[in-house]
Design an enzyme around this catalytic site. Structure first.
Site, mmCIF file in Angstrom:
data_model
loop_
_atom_site.group_PDB
_atom_site.id
_atom_site.type_symbol
_atom_site.label_atom_id
_atom_site.label_comp_id
_atom_site.label_asym_id
_atom_site.label_seq_id
_atom_site.Cartn_x
_atom_site.Cartn_y
_atom_site.Cartn_z
ATOM 1 N N GLU A 124 -4.280 4.046 5.961
ATOM 2 C CA GLU A 124 -4.058 3.790 4.531
ATOM 3 C C GLU A 124 -4.660 4.950 3.724
ATOM 4 O O GLU A 124 -4.170 5.322 2.661
ATOM 5 C CB GLU A 124 -4.763 2.468 4.173
ATOM 6 C CG GLU A 124 -4.636 2.092 2.727
ATOM 7 C CD GLU A 124 -5.457 0.848 2.373
ATOM 8 O OE1 GLU A 124 -5.364 -0.156 3.088
ATOM 9 O OE2 GLU A 124 -6.169 0.906 1.356
ATOM 10 N N ARG A 160 0.837 -1.220 0.000
ATOM 11 C CA ARG A 160 0.000 0.000 0.000
ATOM 12 C C ARG A 160 0.868 1.265 0.000
ATOM 13 O O ARG A 160 0.588 2.235 0.714
ATOM 14 C CB ARG A 160 -0.936 0.031 1.212
ATOM 15 C CG ARG A 160 -1.873 -1.139 1.322
ATOM 16 C CD ARG A 160 -2.887 -1.191 0.164
ATOM 17 N NE ARG A 160 -3.882 -2.205 0.430
ATOM 18 C CZ ARG A 160 -3.741 -3.489 0.073
ATOM 19 N NH1 ARG A 160 -2.663 -3.888 -0.590
ATOM 20 N NH2 ARG A 160 -4.697 -4.350 0.359
ATOM 21 N N SER A 179 -10.619 0.018 3.701
ATOM 22 C CA SER A 179 -9.771 -0.129 4.896
ATOM 23 C C SER A 179 -9.198 1.231 5.280
ATOM 24 O O SER A 179 -8.517 1.863 4.469
ATOM 25 C CB SER A 179 -8.601 -1.064 4.607
ATOM 26 O OG SER A 179 -9.100 -2.302 4.184
HETATM 27 C C1 FAD Z 1 -15.172 -0.161 -0.483
HETATM 28 C C2 FAD Z 1 -13.701 0.046 -0.790
HETATM 29 C C3 FAD Z 1 -12.872 -1.034 -0.945
HETATM 30 C C4 FAD Z 1 -11.508 -0.854 -1.244
HETATM 31 N N1 FAD Z 1 -10.719 -1.953 -1.412
HETATM 32 C C5 FAD Z 1 -9.412 -1.805 -1.712
HETATM 33 C C6 FAD Z 1 -8.586 -2.948 -1.914
HETATM 34 O O1 FAD Z 1 -9.029 -4.084 -1.869
HETATM 35 N N2 FAD Z 1 -7.274 -2.751 -2.193
HETATM 36 C C7 FAD Z 1 -6.742 -1.489 -2.294
HETATM 37 O O2 FAD Z 1 -5.536 -1.387 -2.556
HETATM 38 N N3 FAD Z 1 -7.506 -0.387 -2.108
HETATM 39 C C8 FAD Z 1 -8.815 -0.506 -1.819
HETATM 40 N N4 FAD Z 1 -9.600 0.595 -1.621
HETATM 41 C C9 FAD Z 1 -8.996 1.933 -1.689
HETATM 42 C C10 FAD Z 1 -9.126 2.624 -3.067
HETATM 43 O O3 FAD Z 1 -10.124 2.017 -3.835
HETATM 44 C C11 FAD Z 1 -7.814 2.586 -3.846
HETATM 45 O O4 FAD Z 1 -6.798 3.197 -3.098
HETATM 46 C C12 FAD Z 1 -7.935 3.305 -5.183
HETATM 47 O O5 FAD Z 1 -6.764 3.104 -5.941
HETATM 48 C C13 FAD Z 1 -8.194 4.798 -5.046
HETATM 49 O O6 FAD Z 1 -8.507 5.313 -6.323
HETATM 50 P P1 FAD Z 1 -9.214 6.721 -6.488
HETATM 51 O O7 FAD Z 1 -9.233 7.041 -7.922
HETATM 52 O O8 FAD Z 1 -10.522 6.704 -5.804
HETATM 53 O O9 FAD Z 1 -8.192 7.658 -5.714
HETATM 54 P P2 FAD Z 1 -8.517 8.990 -4.923
HETATM 55 O O10 FAD Z 1 -9.196 8.655 -3.642
HETATM 56 O O11 FAD Z 1 -9.178 9.976 -5.810
HETATM 57 O O12 FAD Z 1 -7.037 9.481 -4.602
HETATM 58 C C14 FAD Z 1 -6.221 8.760 -3.707
HETATM 59 C C15 FAD Z 1 -4.865 9.477 -3.594
HETATM 60 O O13 FAD Z 1 -4.206 9.413 -4.855
HETATM 61 C C16 FAD Z 1 -3.964 10.718 -5.367
HETATM 62 N N5 FAD Z 1 -4.231 10.636 -6.791
HETATM 63 C C17 FAD Z 1 -5.370 10.207 -7.380
HETATM 64 N N6 FAD Z 1 -5.233 10.216 -8.714
HETATM 65 C C18 FAD Z 1 -3.996 10.679 -8.976
HETATM 66 C C19 FAD Z 1 -3.263 10.929 -10.177
HETATM 67 N N7 FAD Z 1 -3.776 10.687 -11.383
HETATM 68 N N8 FAD Z 1 -2.008 11.415 -10.077
HETATM 69 C C20 FAD Z 1 -1.463 11.655 -8.855
HETATM 70 N N9 FAD Z 1 -2.095 11.447 -7.699
HETATM 71 C C21 FAD Z 1 -3.345 10.956 -7.751
HETATM 72 C C22 FAD Z 1 -4.918 11.636 -4.626
HETATM 73 O O14 FAD Z 1 -4.439 12.958 -4.559
HETATM 74 C C23 FAD Z 1 -4.999 10.957 -3.271
HETATM 75 O O15 FAD Z 1 -3.889 11.314 -2.472
HETATM 76 C C24 FAD Z 1 -10.980 0.451 -1.347
HETATM 77 C C25 FAD Z 1 -11.826 1.567 -1.185
HETATM 78 C C26 FAD Z 1 -13.182 1.363 -0.920
HETATM 79 C C27 FAD Z 1 -14.085 2.560 -0.781
#
Ligand code: FAD
Length: 337
Positions: free
Chosen positions: A333, A164, A238
């Site tokens: 996380e 992570r 998480s």
């Molecule tokens: C129900 C649920 C289940 C989940 N299960 C998992 C799992 O099994 N495994 C796991 O690893 N994660 C899990 N996650 C966490 C999440 O889905 C991941 O971390 C995912 O990759 C986040 O993507 P996002 O586009 O929503 O990022 P965001 O929430 O929009 O951004 C997350 C971070 O990344 C940065 N960021 C986003 N896009 C960019 C970009 N293009 N360039 C630079 N920085 C950027 C943002 O500034 C922020 O700091 C879960 C979340 C939820 C709600």
């Protein structure tokens, strides 16, 4: 491309926190991005890149420019009988990419089905689930340097992907906008079914895995039954990372807590953070508008109307309780902003 002011972000984060961005813009292609780099709004403000908002906790209004990534496109770069290299733009929905791959019978990301969010955020924390991680298939990351506007290609090693974790979450935090990633997937069968929960599900339901879609379906089924859907109850998955200890440290703890579950991984001992939280009695508890999910102790939920600092306050209390009992400091996380 239109830069908006005082933009409400409640629909753009899965905690549903109602905060405002001083400035907000949606990026649909690289030309938008290059144009944006030239604007005073970009040059003179702090920036936050946002994908699906499924791994962020807003604790206050954002006094800067929020840039919503909607860069779309999936392209085959190279293929032969064995494997295929695909480039995927960062604004694609991660699970759409998984579907694209399994529909073509390709192997490598099926265990990562149904992880919310965008492709561009996937390298940030090296997304992982059910015995697989992005790093197993990642070839490179394409990113723009926010200070110079230059496009840089990071190979996998340069991304320093860990549990992570990555360079983008640490030393290079906020320095790059991830515009695309390239993955190498296998056309030959490459099952990864060692993860116990997945194995049990396949056995119990007598599922014979014939293709990567079977694995994707199984993982999706398990996830739907175990994890709260943010569309139903606001959460960011998480909230805390699992804990990794050296075996000496773990043995000492085990003397006091012989029932503590653990897994050996990469010469370290992994302890499920959910178990530690459960032992401190937080599972299913509610404090005002926020609480700990009753089936998943790792998940903090917004029961409705919560402010970000209420969620952060609860997270701090959980960290304190776990530390008091086990002398282990949980690490979030979720990205707190
Ligand atoms: C129900 C649920 C289940 C989940 N299960 C998992 C799992 O099994 N495994 C796991 O690893 N994660 C899990 N996650 C966490 C999440 O889905 C991941 O971390 C995912 O990759 C986040 O993507 P996002 O586009 O929503 O990022 P965001 O929430 O929009 O951004 C997350 C971070 O990344 C940065 N960021 C986003 N896009 C960019 C970009 N293009 N360039 C630079 N920085 C950027 C943002 O500034 C922020 O700091 C879960 C979340 C939820 C709600």
């Amino acid at each position: 491309m239109k830069i908006e002011r005082n933009y409400n972000l409640s629909k753009l984060n899965t905690f549903g926190i109602s905060v405002h961005a001083k400035l907000f813009v949606e990026i649909k292609n690289e030309d938008d991005l290059k144009g944006l780099f030239e604007t005073p709004e970009f040059k003179n403000n702090q920036k936050l890149f946002l994908g699906g908002g499924s791994n962020v906790l807003f604790t206050k209004d954002f006094d800067g420019l929020v840039i919503l990534n909607r860069l779309k496109g999936i392209e085959i770069i190279e293929e032969d009988g064995e494997s295929v290299r695909i480039k995927c733009m960062g604004g694609e929905i991660w699970h759409d990419l998984v579907t694209y791959a399994v529909d073509r019978g390709w192997w490598g990301i099926e265990n990562l089905s149904l992880i919310p969010g965008t492709v561009g955020a996937a390298p940030m924390q090296n997304i992982g689930a059910y015995g697989a991680e992005l790093k197993d298939v990642l070839e490179n990351v394409e990113a723009f340097d926010v200070n110079t506007g230059d496009k840089i290609i990071f190979n996998k090693e340069e991304c320093e992907l860990g549990y992570r974790d990555s360079i983008f979450k640490n030393g290079s935090k906020d320095k790059y906008f991830i515009s695309a990633i390239t993955l190498k997937l296998s056309k030959k069968e490459k099952k990864n079914l060692d993860y116990k929960v997945l194995q049990d599900h396949l056995e119990k339901n007598k599922i014979e895995v014939k293709n990567s879609k079977d694995v994707s379906d199984a993982v999706s089924h398990i996830r739907r039954s175990k994890l709260p859907d943010p569309a139903v109850i606001l959460n960011a998955g998480s909230f805390f990372k699992n804990v990794f200890l050296q075996s000496g440290e773990f043995k000492k703890l085990q003397e006091t807590y012989p029932e503590m579950p653990y897994f050996s991984e990469d010469n370290l001992i992994k302890i499920p953070a959910a178990w530690l939280i459960e032992q401190t009695g937080w599972k299913g508890k509610r404090v005002g508008n926020v609480g700990v999910h009753d089936k998943q102790a790792l998940v903090i939920v917004n029961h409705g109307g919560a402010k970000g600092d209420e969620i952060q306050g609860l997270a701090q209390e959980i960290i304190y309780s776990v530390y008091k009992k086990f002398k282990i400091k949980l690490v979030p996380e979720v990205n707190v902003i």
